[in-house]
Enzyme design. Structure first.
Site, PDB file in Angstrom:
ATOM      1  N   SER A  92       0.753  -1.261   0.000  1.00  0.00           N
ATOM      2  CA  SER A  92       0.000   0.000   0.000  1.00  0.00           C
ATOM      3  C   SER A  92       0.780   1.306   0.000  1.00  0.00           C
ATOM      4  O   SER A  92       0.234   2.339  -0.354  1.00  0.00           O
ATOM      5  CB  SER A  92      -0.963  -0.004   1.186  1.00  0.00           C
ATOM      6  OG  SER A  92      -0.249  -0.205   2.367  1.00  0.00           O
ATOM      7  N   ALA A  93       2.043   1.317   0.462  1.00  0.00           N
ATOM      8  CA  ALA A  93       2.738   2.610   0.580  1.00  0.00           C
ATOM      9  C   ALA A  93       3.111   3.159  -0.807  1.00  0.00           C
ATOM     10  O   ALA A  93       3.384   2.368  -1.711  1.00  0.00           O
ATOM     11  CB  ALA A  93       4.003   2.441   1.406  1.00  0.00           C
ATOM     12  N   ASP A 162      -1.397  -4.018  -5.711  1.00  0.00           N
ATOM     13  CA  ASP A 162      -0.586  -3.135  -6.563  1.00  0.00           C
ATOM     14  C   ASP A 162       0.875  -3.372  -6.173  1.00  0.00           C
ATOM     15  O   ASP A 162       1.522  -2.517  -5.582  1.00  0.00           O
ATOM     16  CB  ASP A 162      -1.024  -1.676  -6.272  1.00  0.00           C
ATOM     17  CG  ASP A 162      -0.367  -0.656  -7.167  1.00  0.00           C
ATOM     18  OD1 ASP A 162      -0.235  -0.925  -8.371  1.00  0.00           O
ATOM     19  OD2 ASP A 162       0.012   0.426  -6.665  1.00  0.00           O
ATOM     20  N   CYS A 223       2.392  -0.665 -12.820  1.00  0.00           N
ATOM     21  CA  CYS A 223       2.754   0.456 -13.697  1.00  0.00           C
ATOM     22  C   CYS A 223       3.897  -0.019 -14.586  1.00  0.00           C
ATOM     23  O   CYS A 223       4.910   0.648 -14.739  1.00  0.00           O
ATOM     24  CB  CYS A 223       3.093   1.720 -12.914  1.00  0.00           C
ATOM     25  SG  CYS A 223       4.329   1.504 -11.640  1.00  0.00           S
TER      26      CYS A 223
END
Ligand code: SAM
Length: 297
Positions: A92-93, A162, A223
């Site tokens: 999460s960071a 993510d 990404c």
């Protein structure tokens, strides 16, 4: 690819932190200095002209708005948590997507935000506090060590995944290879072994996410522009996903760019293009039906 630098100029995207300020009010403030449009796909995302320097803008300093790109803002919307849900943000960071999830939950429900790296965890905690998100529980640890059968996670309905990736779709520096002054082939510089290692980790965290008993939606995002971290990772878990009752669903069906056609079903995947959209991003949405009774929200 024949490009000049202006082709790579991005519009400046700004996501309104609706936990702190109403979107109309943010638009009104920003219009004092800039032309502002609303994005037509991501609610509360505003488009400002390229070059708009907002780093010292009071709205940014006070976390009323975040400088967050469109592609990265699509992930939390694709996950689509409803107010009241329990959600895990697995990696999460610094918390851009965690805070977006918090805004979508409108203060109702909970987010468990997991982060392995100590320094980044501290940043996450600061960001959560400054953003005014009261229902985020930040955990310093490895997502792979969260026990899916622990009663604390028995109501988790959605997981945002993510994970660490090559980042090949984001940094402007890394797009320099697309400029004519750089004649060398980018592919020559790609460290295939590094990508394989990342893909191995990405596959593991995705497989772990499938084992949480009440989860009905999982978003996997990167990404990265590389098939090995994107379509290949998704394809490699399809069998396990289906054994847990998950299937791929199309997020943002109106978006034209889909996954590379490497397997049957890859049209459900979403890609943004590193040149056309100025950022290379990837989203896969897994959905499992029938875990919960349908509820009208
Ligand atoms: N979602 C974040 C955002 O939007 O701000 C960006 C996440 S970044 C791409 C990936 C993060 O995952 C890094 O901060 C990394 O330290 C963390 N990470 C890597 N392995 C992890 C693991 N096994 N468990 C939890 N976090 C992990």
């Amino acid at each position: 690819v024949a490009l000049d630098k202006s082709d790579l100029q991005k519009p400046r995207y700004v996501r309104v932190n609706t936990l702190k300020i109403d979107t109309e009010l943010a638009v009104e403030e920003l219009r004092k200095q800039y032309t502002v449009q609303k994005d037509n796909m991501v609610p509360d995302l505003l488009i400002l002209p390229p070059g708009a320097d907002l780093h010292n803008h009071p709205l940014v300093i006070n976390r009323n708005v975040f400088l967050q790109g469109k592609a990265s803002s699509m992930a939390a919307v694709a996950l689509g948590p409803k107010p009241g849900w329990e959600v895990i943000d697995a990696c999460s960071a610094p918390g851009n997507k965690t805070l977006h999830l918090a805004a979508l939950l409108k203060g109702k429900g909970n987010i468990i935000a997991c982060e392995l790296n100590k320094e980044r965890f501290m940043r996450l905690k600061d960001n959560v506090k400054l953003a005014g998100a009261t229902n985020v529980k930040a955990i310093h640890g490895d997502f792979l060590n969260l026990d899916p059968n622990d009663p604390s996670y028995s109501k988790v309905r959605a997981i945002l995944l993510d994970p660490s990736c090559s980042g090949s779709g984001t940094a402007f520096d890394r797009l320099d290879h697309l400029l004519p002054s750089h004649s060398s082939d980018y592919k020559d510089h790609v460290d295939i072994q590094r990508l394989r290692n990342l893909a191995g980790f990405q596959k593991k965290v995705l497989e772990h996410a499938f084992s949480f008993p009440a989860v009905e939606r999982i978003v996997y995002s990167t990404c990265s522009i590389h098939q090995i971290e994107n379509e290949d990772v998704v394809q490699s878990v399809l069998h396990l996903a289906s054994s847990h009752g998950f299937h791929l669903e199309t997020s943002f069906p109106q978006w034209p760019r889909r996954g590379l056609p490497t397997f049957d079903g890859s049209q459900h995947l979403l890609r943004t293009d590193v040149v056309e959209d100025k950022e290379g991003f990837f989203i896969a949405l897994f959905v499992r039906k029938g875990v919960h009774q349908p509820v009208d929200y």
